[in-house]
Design an enzyme around this catalytic site. Structure first.
Site, PDB file in Angstrom:
ATOM      1  N   SER A 103       2.875  -7.021  -5.745  1.00  0.00           N
ATOM      2  CA  SER A 103       1.529  -6.561  -6.562  1.00  0.00           C
ATOM      3  C   SER A 103       0.237  -6.526  -6.198  1.00  0.00           C
ATOM      4  O   SER A 103       0.264  -5.736  -5.342  1.00  0.00           O
ATOM      5  CB  SER A 103       1.582  -8.125  -7.790  1.00  0.00           C
ATOM      6  N   ASP A 244      -4.501  -3.118  -9.420  1.00  0.00           N
ATOM      7  CA  ASP A 244      -4.084  -3.761  -8.744  1.00  0.00           C
ATOM      8  C   ASP A 244      -2.643  -2.438  -8.191  1.00  0.00           C
ATOM      9  O   ASP A 244      -2.673  -1.598  -8.425  1.00  0.00           O
ATOM     10  CB  ASP A 244      -3.362  -4.469  -8.755  1.00  0.00           C
TER      11      ASP A 244
END
Length: 457
Positions: A103, A244
């Protein structure tokens, strides 16, 4: 096993080539998850996607080998956003979906996220069962030579996700005339996100679209929003969008270079959907981290804020349990269950853009939905034992809560994905908030250091 050891709040995560993020453990995860999800007489399939980290080249083949050894066919889709893997798992009627990503973490880390056939993240109970199998002797349970799985690449996976994302944007609207700065964090959305906005008519200024295996989330994306804000002002853009590394969350900049967080995004979409009759349930779902200003705004509009523990998986679970279709986190995970089973930064961005097109006002007006209370979040890194168990830290927390006297909130917790203690305070007075957070962080840091010294002595 009574508790999970490998799985955190968002799958398995760690430093690449170091336990638990090694090829050996990835192989075992593939075997264990494969055995658990090979039920019935049909051919079994798993979808595997990844972001742009160098270590993805190590984890992907290890997982593939594990699943094939368990008798599952493997469909490889390459770099795609996490929500794309969830969508493809459902669309292709797969038994399981896997995203290889850490992530928003730096390139040195990597992770493994698992999705069930419904595109939802696995339950705690299922993850515990995978861990049990992972530590068991599986030699007698793996597939016979004639029953091994096969691996193939799905060449049009990106195109499928692009069309799925575009379908969430009103057909009566276009993005003509809008200049958008889009920061893809050199991550999983570097190809698909600019294409979606461009095909809908926007003028796109792409940032973070040159991944090299090392630069994911490095000075770009939603973890470095100052870069986005500066570029929006520099280019005179109408809006800035920062994703992200795996594109399951976003932050936004208005045309003045002011940041818009997940709480404001949730409020904006909830207000729009409530007015158009699309909002289901009596409110939205968010976590304990969300600003009290969001709760007050919703209450003033006859809606409630249903809070959960931190983690988008828990938000999604509560949304399903209550029938609500908007949820998310202040950090920018926004779940719109009419369109996706998990946070999707691109789809959330399209909903924001739809409101901008409909209202015809600048983002600085449209995206400032409520006045947030002063809030400060600070992280303290620790190395071994949990410093929150230290008597001095416990006393400092009790003193801080007493000082707020019911006129604010204090939240202190361990991160589920990194060795961090997160300290958040919220109150009407900003000076009080800053003082409380700084004092607590100093005490926690000293306690964490003293514990390390004890273990080293």
């Amino acid at each position: 096993m009574t508790q999970k050891r490998l799985f955190g709040t968002d799958g398995i995560r760690g430093t690449a080539n170091t336990a638990p993020m090694t090829a050996e453990i990835a192989l075992r995860v593939g075997q264990a998850a494969g055995l658990l999800f090979t039920r019935g007489d049909h051919r079994h399939r798993v979808i595997i996607g990844k972001d742009t980290r160098l270590s993805g080249y190590m984890i992907e083949p290890a997982l593939t080998a594990g699943f094939i050894g368990a008798g599952m066919d493997v469909t490889l889709v390459g770099p795609l956003p996490t929500p794309a893997i969830a969508m493809l798992t459902r669309s292709l009627r797969a038994d399981l979906g896997v995203m290889i990503s850490a992530s928003h973490n730096p390139y040195e880390d990597n992770g493994i996220k698992l999705f069930g056939p419904d595109g939802e993240k696995l339950s705690d109970a299922t993850e515990m069962e995978i861990e049990r199998l992972l530590h068991a002797d599986l030699s007698g349970q793996l597939a016979a030579p004639a029953a091994l799985g096969r691996a193939a690449r799905l060449e049009d996976a990106a195109g499928r996700y692009i069309e799925s994302a575009k379908s969430t944007f009103p057909k009566s609207q276009r993005l003509d005339g809008l200049k958008i700065v889009l920061d893809c964090a050199n991550g999983a959305a570097y190809r698909v996100a600019p294409t979606v906005l461009w095909e809908l008519g926007a003028t796109v200024i792409p940032l973070g679209v040159s991944p090299d295996g090392f630069n994911i989330n490095s000075g770009c994306g939603s973890t470095a929003p100052d870069y986005l804000c500066a570029q929006v002002v520099k280019h005179g853009a109408d809006l800035g969008i920062a994703l992200d590394g795996d594109a399951d969350r976003l932050l936004v900049s208005d045309e003045r270079g002011h940041l818009v967080d997940g709480d404001q995004i949730i409020a904006l979409i909830a207000r729009s959907w409530s007015a158009s009759g699309r909002l289901r349930g009596d409110g939205v779902v968010a976590t304990v981290m969300s600003n009290l200003g969001l709760e007050r705004f919703l209450k003033a509009n006859g809606l409630i804020l249903d809070r959960t523990r931190v983690g988008d998986r828990y938000v999604a679970e509560q949304m399903r349990a209550t029938g609500r279709n908007i949820g998310g986190e202040q950090s920018g995970h926004v779940i719109l269950s009419d369109y996706a089973t998990t946070g999707d930064g691109l789809i959330a961005a399209l909903q924001i853009l739809s409101v901008l097109v409909e209202e015809g006002r600048p983002a600085s007006e449209t995206c400032r939905v409520f006045a947030p209370l002063p809030q400060k979040l600070k992280n303290v890194r620790y190395h071994r034992d949990n410093p929150l168990l230290h008597p001095r830290v416990k006393q400092a927390i009790a003193d801080a809560e007493s000082g707020l006297n019911g006129h604010g909130r204090l939240l202190i917790r361990r991160s589920g994905t990194e060795p961090l203690i997160r300290v958040m305070a919220e109150a009407e007075d900003e000076t009080t908030v800053i003082r409380i957070v700084d004092e607590l962080c100093d005490i926690i840091a000293v306690s964490a250091e003293s514990e390390t010294q004890v273990h080293l002595s």
